[in-house]
Design an enzyme around this catalytic site. Structure first.
Site, PDB file in Angstrom:
ATOM      1  N   SER A  23       0.867  -1.183   0.000  1.00 32.66           N
ATOM      2  CA  SER A  23       0.000   0.000   0.000  1.00 32.66           C
ATOM      3  C   SER A  23       0.898   1.225   0.000  1.00 32.66           C
ATOM      4  CB  SER A  23      -0.878  -0.011   1.257  1.00 32.66           C
ATOM      5  OG  SER A  23      -1.473   1.248   1.503  1.00 32.66           O
ATOM      6  N   TYR A  72      -2.183  -1.170  10.407  1.00 34.98           N
ATOM      7  CA  TYR A  72      -2.182  -1.396   8.960  1.00 34.98           C
ATOM      8  C   TYR A  72      -0.862  -0.900   8.359  1.00 34.98           C
ATOM      9  CZ  TYR A  72      -3.831  -1.057   4.086  1.00 34.98           C
ATOM     10  OH  TYR A  72      -3.977  -1.184   2.728  1.00 34.98           O
TER      11      TYR A  72
END
Length: 279
Positions: A158, A171
């Site tokens: 990401s 995350y």
């Protein structure tokens, strides 16, 4: 250009919908057969995001078959190495080999600052978004090594694997960890002509991102924000005038990294981010 992965077999996790489905379809369009797995049920702590279903995975299978390619599916949790290994082995036996691994499965949960995050949310995130990536590669790489013809492994990270955002620290930690996995696998497997890279999308128009909980995280000032409310704030994250990308934009990067066009590219964190990492 067509047939860029003709005759190859790709193992894709999180393939029931979203980016994973898009990757399966895009690789199938270019000639690959697919081993597709997904958990297809709710994961504890992710109630705010609708779960994938067996029907979603079946739809992915139909889309691949509609392109004239073969597909083997299994409902598997990436935290379960034995189940992953069994699914890959069964797929390899039916399809005749393995050339590409796309470790894509992941979750979003939480929304607290790190000092307030629950241990359960932390552990679930790390177990799926980091350890699950490692287990997915571990389950498939033996087949690449046994075949002795090299291969390509793509890990989904990401922009959060390259920079930080608040309220998503677990995350961020997991996705940064994926970069470490990618680089280490690249060093360890390079002698076998196995290339390992990662993709780093910004916001993607999938159920994991485009949901009420995420929109509320971006627009806490509104009681019930809509995508139109969400877009100006999301656009601020990017250099290009966009709020998010489409799944196929990421799939095109995955296809390139899987293909022989990228035959000497390994250890690369490839961004598909509208310039988000520049801000």
């Amino acid at each position: 250009m067509t047939g860029r992965v003709e005759g190859k077999v790709a193992f894709i996790t999180g393939a029931a919908r979203g980016q994973g489905r898009s990757h399966a379809v895009r690789l199938a369009q270019e000639g690959a057969d697919i081993i597709a797995v997904d958990v297809c049920k709710p994961v504890s702590g992710t109630d705010a995001i609708p779960a994938s279903t067996p029907e979603d995975l079946a739809e992915t299978a139909e889309l691949v078959k509609g392109l004239g390619r073969r597909i083997v599916t299994a409902e598997v949790d990436v935290r379960d190495f034995d189940a992953l290994s069994g699914a890959v082995s069964g797929g390899v036996e039916e399809l005749g080999g393995l050339d590409i691994i796309v470790a894509n499965a992941g979750i979003g949960n939480g929304g607290e600052t790190l000092d307030k995050l629950s241990e359960q949310d932390w552990q679930t995130m790390i177990d799926i978004n980091l350890a699950g990536v490692w287990k997915s590669v571990k389950a498939g790489v033996a087949h690449l090594l046994a075949a002795g013809r090299g291969g390509s492994i793509i890990l989904t990270s990401s922009v959060g694997g390259l920079k930080a955002y608040p309220n998503t620290g677990h995350y961020i930690a997991a996705k940064h960890g994926v970069v470490g996995l990618m680089r280490t696998f690249a060093v360890e497997l390079g002698q076998h002509s196995i290339r390992v890279n990662s993709v780093h999308p910004t916001n993607v128009d999938t159920p994991m991102f485009m949901n009420k909980a995420t929109m509320k995280l971006f627009r806490p000032d509104l009681e019930d924000p809509t995508p139109e409310d969400f877009k100006p704030v999301a656009q601020f994250m990017h250099v290009l005038p966009i709020g998010w990308v489409e799944p196929v934009d990421v799939s095109n990067a995955v296809l390139f990294l899987a293909s022989d066009e990228a035959r000497y590219i390994t250890g690369l964190p490839m961004t598909v981010d509208g310039g988000s990492t520049l801000k």
